[in-house]
Design an enzyme around this catalytic site. Sequence first.
Site, PDB file in Angstrom:
ATOM      1  N   HIS A 138      -4.024  17.429  28.852  1.00  8.49           N
ATOM      2  CA  HIS A 138      -5.178  18.209  29.301  1.00  8.49           C
ATOM      3  C   HIS A 138      -5.180  18.612  30.768  1.00  8.49           C
ATOM      4  O   HIS A 138      -6.023  19.373  31.191  1.00  8.49           O
ATOM      5  CB  HIS A 138      -6.457  17.403  29.025  1.00  8.49           C
ATOM      6  CG  HIS A 138      -7.557  18.227  28.419  1.00  8.49           C
ATOM      7  ND1 HIS A 138      -7.832  19.518  28.809  1.00  8.49           N
ATOM      8  CD2 HIS A 138      -8.447  17.953  27.452  1.00  8.49           C
ATOM      9  CE1 HIS A 138      -8.854  19.978  28.117  1.00  8.49           C
ATOM     10  NE2 HIS A 138      -9.239  19.046  27.268  1.00  8.49           N
TER      11      HIS A 138
ATOM     12  N   TYR B  44     -23.060  14.028  27.426  1.00 12.41           N
ATOM     13  CA  TYR B  44     -22.214  15.067  28.029  1.00 12.41           C
ATOM     14  C   TYR B  44     -21.838  16.101  26.978  1.00 12.41           C
ATOM     15  O   TYR B  44     -21.389  15.763  25.894  1.00 12.41           O
ATOM     16  CB  TYR B  44     -20.935  14.420  28.569  1.00 12.41           C
ATOM     17  CG  TYR B  44     -20.036  15.348  29.349  1.00 12.41           C
ATOM     18  CD1 TYR B  44     -19.985  15.292  30.739  1.00 12.41           C
ATOM     19  CD2 TYR B  44     -19.228  16.279  28.703  1.00 12.41           C
ATOM     20  CE1 TYR B  44     -19.156  16.135  31.461  1.00 12.41           C
ATOM     21  CE2 TYR B  44     -18.400  17.136  29.411  1.00 12.41           C
ATOM     22  CZ  TYR B  44     -18.374  17.057  30.795  1.00 12.41           C
ATOM     23  OH  TYR B  44     -17.561  17.900  31.509  1.00 12.41           O
TER      24      TYR B  44
ATOM     25  N   SER C   9     -19.754  19.864  27.332  1.00 14.12           N
ATOM     26  CA  SER C   9     -19.155  20.736  28.321  1.00 14.12           C
ATOM     27  C   SER C   9     -19.171  22.184  27.893  1.00 14.12           C
ATOM     28  O   SER C   9     -19.174  22.501  26.713  1.00 14.12           O
ATOM     29  CB  SER C   9     -17.720  20.292  28.592  1.00 14.12           C
ATOM     30  OG  SER C   9     -17.194  21.039  29.650  1.00 14.12           O
TER      31      SER C   9
ATOM     32  N   THR D 215     -15.111  24.291  34.024  1.00 19.52           N
ATOM     33  CA  THR D 215     -16.178  23.905  33.109  1.00 19.52           C
ATOM     34  C   THR D 215     -17.442  23.579  33.889  1.00 19.52           C
ATOM     35  O   THR D 215     -17.415  23.354  35.088  1.00 19.52           O
ATOM     36  CB  THR D 215     -15.799  22.639  32.325  1.00 19.52           C
ATOM     37  OG1 THR D 215     -15.633  21.582  33.258  1.00 19.52           O
ATOM     38  CG2 THR D 215     -14.524  22.832  31.540  1.00 19.52           C
TER      39      THR D 215
END
Length: 669
Positions: free
Chosen positions: A384, A498, A500, A511
């Site tokens: 990532h 959370y 995003s 983001t």
Amino acid sequence: MMAGLLFTQYYSTLGKLKLLRNNTALRVLTTTQRQHSTNDGAGIEYLHKSVVPTMHYQKSLPRLPVPKLEDTIQRYLAAQIPLLNDEQYSNTEKVAHDFQNGIGKQLHEELVTLDKNNKQTSYISAPWFDMYLSARESVVLNFNPFMSFNPDPKLEYNNQLLRATNMVCSAVRFMKTLRAGLLEPEVFHLNPAKSDTDSFKKLIRWVPSSISWFGAYMVNAYPLDMSQYFRLFNSTRIPKYNRDKLFTDEKGHHLLVIRRGNLYVFDALDRDGNLINPAEIQAHLKYILADPTPAPAFPLGVLTSENRNTWAGLRQKLLDSGNGEALNLVDTALFCLCLDEEDMRDHIHISHNMLHGDGCNRWYDKSFSIILAKDGQAAINFEHSWGDGVAVLRFQNEVFKDTTEKPLVGPGSPPASVDSASAVKQLEFKLNAELEAGISKAKENFHAAVSKLTIDAMEFKKGGKVQLKKNKLSPDAIAQLAFQMGFLRQYGQTVATYESCSTAAFKHGRTETIRPASIHTKSCVKAFIQQPGQHTVEQLKGLLNECSKYHSQLTKEAAMGQGFDRHLFAMRYLANSKGIALPSLYLDSAYATINHNILSTSTLTSPAVSLGGFAPVVPDGFGVGYGVHDEWIGCNVSSYPSRNVHEFLKCVHKSLEDIFTVLDGKPIH
């Protein structure tokens, strides 16, 4: 550390604002479009030939705004209200306002100045890269997510060898289309009847790149940042002490294939950079699948699952032992293809296998890997640090579309009569006792980590997007509300959550966070669960509507770069880089609490994808992958031993039942 946080960077926007919808939406597949044709003018080398060059809009994309400091503080405090008692909130409010009027003002002004001096990028890009690459935790469970492909609609094409061959060919065609500038630019069309037309494309291609974005904007089309796409191929994350580096070498023509923990390479492109005959790729893969070489006692791939400093040290020892050439072939490969030897039993088995597998048949540091199980179940697992999900999802959509509509090999296609024994090279590594011990330890650490992970799934079949939209409710808002309700049912509290949202509408946007736990969800959850008989159906509908409106507002703000998380993160990063003592805002326990994301959530719907998954981002959290479909809602959730994922899903299911009961005009019990 942040797997869900990082996984969700793109997907939450899809299905809400639809801000980042792929502009080449997949059509319903037909079984008649199986054979490859060159009638579209693209030929065998390219997926398509876009009239508008791929990067045509990149130069003129708007820049990501730095929010106003007062707005950031106001949004931060609003998100803290549902998590704190009155005394805690009063203290946090004072700390936040002191920051706003003191050191925060200075940091904000310096950040704005820095941003003005770096107009070629965004204020969040460098700090965000640094966060990823400086993290020392294993990329497995902490960062790399997976997205599994739907099966090919024509069952015989799900054969492991056939599907692997077609996916490799389509992946190479995607790469060639991208690098030739022929891939359709990523654009969100608010009025596709005006902007997603041949006539508009023929016109906009002649508008200079420096102003092309404005031309698209005039017809309600919003081009998206594509700067991360170049890291898709020939790219690897290289472990280094304290901070890794990203490495890309576009000269590599070869594919990396892993089977039974053995590593192989062969060229998928010829000397001129053209796709080799698909029947040759099929022959080479068939050769690898038939290779009787046993699994190595010390599989090198498991080292990529280690702590990054540990792996950096062992990699240096590999180089010192004369393995530089073999490692270079791994690092420069187009991408990684993992051929597994198991059939997949069910969705849970798929999730575990595609998220982490056994540790030995993977190279987790490659930009992405296509994993193919014995029964043809396929998925992408991606590293990532190089970018967000925009490029990966576009790639997955295009590969699925191409392999199912225009497969280059089929059940009746014989492999080429070529000498695969000389074309395929099995990589051999020189290992000493220290390296063997390191591999053994990495295996132990890997199994200890993944053995703690539990994954479960749920399908709610009593309603979905259609019914929610009829009631003028945001489907994503209601799904998020169900998670808040589910957690409160199970644990009696509201926790940091959370979700995003991509900011790819801006140059080098990354983001922003949507904070779904709010005063509105808290009031609604209380009414549904703690005071079930004290509200009429109409009152409960009103509370659902308030949640939906507020969540939609948060989503819109996040997509426009107007959240608070990235701004506060960038100012903290700036203070650290300048050696300034950490301001009291960041030392406040409430700041630590809101960033300890117990519910890390991500939504994804695509015709190419059956499910996605990731691990929790904190030891006492849930990793919640979900999709709101027309008539049903699905969740794929992970947890560690401190949380009960099975009970959580029961509570979420009950919450959705209550919500849809109210929408049907009936009281809940």
